[in-house]
Design an enzyme around this catalytic site. Structure first.
Site, PDB file in Angstrom:
ATOM      1  N   SER A 185      -9.256   1.539   3.683  1.00 54.32           N
ATOM      2  CA  SER A 185      -9.205   2.511   1.957  1.00 54.32           C
ATOM      3  C   SER A 185      -7.605   1.309   1.502  1.00 54.32           C
ATOM      4  O   SER A 185      -6.951   1.572   0.541  1.00 54.32           O
ATOM      5  CB  SER A 185      -8.061   3.844   3.089  1.00 54.32           C
ATOM      6  OG  SER A 185      -6.920   3.235   3.949  1.00 54.32           O
ATOM      7  N   SER A 187      -9.823  -1.319   7.181  1.00 54.77           N
ATOM      8  CA  SER A 187      -9.104  -1.156   5.733  1.00 54.77           C
ATOM      9  C   SER A 187      -8.422  -2.033   4.879  1.00 54.77           C
ATOM     10  O   SER A 187      -8.139  -2.082   4.108  1.00 54.77           O
ATOM     11  CB  SER A 187      -8.679   0.465   6.041  1.00 54.77           C
ATOM     12  OG  SER A 187      -8.851   1.575   5.957  1.00 54.77           O
ATOM     13  N   LYS A 228       0.817  -1.228  -0.360  1.00 55.64           N
ATOM     14  CA  LYS A 228       0.329  -0.489  -0.161  1.00 55.64           C
ATOM     15  C   LYS A 228       1.042   0.953  -0.466  1.00 55.64           C
ATOM     16  O   LYS A 228       2.013   1.261   0.980  1.00 55.64           O
ATOM     17  CB  LYS A 228      -1.189   0.430   1.646  1.00 55.64           C
ATOM     18  CG  LYS A 228      -1.977   0.965   1.379  1.00 55.64           C
ATOM     19  CD  LYS A 228      -2.751   0.505   2.684  1.00 55.64           C
ATOM     20  CE  LYS A 228      -3.660   1.824   2.382  1.00 55.64           C
ATOM     21  NZ  LYS A 228      -4.949   1.863   3.659  1.00 55.64           N
TER      22      LYS A 228
END
Length: 484
Positions: free
Chosen positions: A161, A185, A84
């Site tokens: 996210s 997330s 990420k």
């Protein structure tokens, strides 16, 4: 046997890929090249912000140059991972999907990434995300990022996210990866993309914290943030988690000896398709011998509603500037960062933090209400003799992308319209605030072909047992078909 005998290397799961590379049946370079080609083919998903093409091929070449005995010393030999974009990898961009950090190159590597790379993993690229991780859709409106699209339906959100990592996994661009989880997330995008995501134990941040990364991850809240592994199965999650933590043992699980709590509050007001799939999963698990016990989380949910935002966004006001300073970022203040936020939903939250909206409620939330929440969770597990809690990860499947605001207003069943972020966080947020571990695994597909996930939450520190339960449940529920 040569690598050419593996006709679709991108279809391998993480353990299969490592086994093939370590045995010499698959060249690491061939595998990386196949995944890079697939990333190019499905670039419209916006799963990646950057691909580390040169460094990934070079790392794969080093793996291929080893002898078989040498490769055997690397438990993740040649495994490409998606990381990420808010997690530091030295020499790669840590932009967190926001314009002010678009060109920022990380000076350090997060310890979790280091442990995986030292075990032979290869960073394939940095994945897209909800801007600054403040959201659950991954509809990023920054020009250098773009909205992440769900591989099962490109008009839908993948969740967030960590939506870029989840989309990459679902699309078979990467076999495993890392996300971060503050309120859901890793688990929400796993649920919406038919993959698996773990939120590890955090507790109060001391020895109880399973993944430690300090100033190597762009933060929201030091109380709630954690890095978490993501993969296509709980078995692969256990594989990655074991390498990342050094805790590789998995307890034996007998389904007939499990007592699993069903929180009534998380089985109400569900989308009809989610409800049908989740209940079908329950029936199959019950037939396999699992004992289910109804439990009540009403007081826990009530506490969470009062403290969720004050804890997360009051801490953001201190934690983000501390990260900017520690990393020598191109902007050094929260205000300077906020001025360049591209997504309206994220900008509003930063503006509220700058205005001190959550400051007054924070001390009582962190000193009184959160400890009470943790006590109540511990009591539920202990009093009812529960191994875990089980419920739909999200009350609804993926919804349409809103590329104006970044998130929208939705309805669940026949209920009143509610904020999209609140809707998706409803089931995942409580465990996040309490700091206990949570795991989402696939449960099925809706009639329109959208994935649905179920979440398994366990007591603090029960991460490996939770993963073992997830593996046992997967053996009953099976895997979802790929999106294409």
């Amino acid at each position: 046997m040569t690598s050419s005998t593996i006709a679709q290397p991108w279809a391998l799961d993480a353990r299969q890929a490592v086994q093939a590379i370590r045995s010499g049946r698959l060249k690491a370079v061939d595998y990386v090249m196949a995944l890079l080609a697939r990333a190019d083919t499905y670039s419209s998903l916006h799963a990646f912000i950057t691909l580390e093409t040169e460094s990934a091929i070079a790392a794969a070449s080093r793996i291929d140059a080893l002898t078989g005995n040498e490769r055997a010393r690397y438990p993740l030999a040649g495994l490409p991972i998606a990381v990420k974009a808010n997690i530091n990898v030295k020499g790669a961009r840590t932009c967190a999907g926001t314009p002010a950090l678009a060109g920022f190159v990380a000076p350090t590597t997060a310890p979790t990434v280091t442990r995986l790379v030292e075990a032979g993993a290869i960073v394939l690229g940095k994945t897209n995300m909800h801007e600054l991780a403040v959201g659950i859709t991954s509809t990023n409106l920054a020009a250098h990022a773009g909205p992440v699209r769900n591989p099962y339906d490109r008009s839908k959100i993948p969740g967030g996210s960590s939506g870029g990592t989840a989309a990459a996994l679902a699309a078979r661009i990467a076999p495993a990866g890392l996300g971060t989880d503050t309120g859901g997330s890793t688990r929400i995008p796993a649920a919406l993309t038919g993959t698996a995501g773990l939120r590890p134990s955090v507790g109060n941040g001391g020895a109880e914290r399973r993944y430690r990364n300090e100033h190597d991850v762009v933060p929201i809240s030091h109380t709630r943030d954690t890095v978490g592994p993501m993969a296509r199965t709980a078995a692969d999650l256990a594989f990655i988690d074991g390498i990342a933590t050094g805790d590789t043992a998995l307890p034996a699980i007998e389904l007939a000896r499990l007592r699993i709590g069903l929180p009534r509050d998380c089985w109400r007001q569900l989308d009809s398709a989610v409800e049908a799939i989740a209940h079908a999963a329950l029936e199959r698990l019950e037939k396999a011998g699992v004992t289910f016990v109804d439990v009540e989380l009403t007081e826990i949910m009530s506490i969470c509603e009062r403290i969720s935002l004050p804890i997360a966004f009051a801490e953001l006001g201190d934690d983000v500037p501390a990260w900017l300073a520690a990393n020598g970022a191109p902007v050094q203040t929260l205000g300077a960062l906020a001025e360049r936020i591209a997504s309206p939903d994220v900008r509003r939250i930063y503006e509220a933090t700058l205005a001190g909206t959550y400051a007054e409620a924070y001390p009582h939330a962190i000193q009184v209400l959160r400890p009470e929440l943790q006590r109540r969770y511990a009591s539920i597990f202990d009093t009812a003799g529960l191994d875990a809690l089980l419920f739909p990860t999200t009350p609804l499947p993926a919804v349409d992308i809103d590329d104006i605001e970044g998130s929208a207003v939705v309805t669940i069943g026949n209920g009143e319209p509610i904020d999209e972020m609140a809707a998706y966080l409803r089931h995942t947020d409580p465990a996040s605030i309490a700091g206990i571990p949570g795991l989402s695994i696939p449960a099925g597909l809706t009639p329109s072909g959208l994935p649905v996930g179920i979440e398994i939450d366990g007591p603090l520190g029960s991460d490996r047992r939770l993963l073992a339960i997830g593996i046992a449940f997967e053996s009953v529920l099976g895997a979802l078909p790929p999106p294409f």
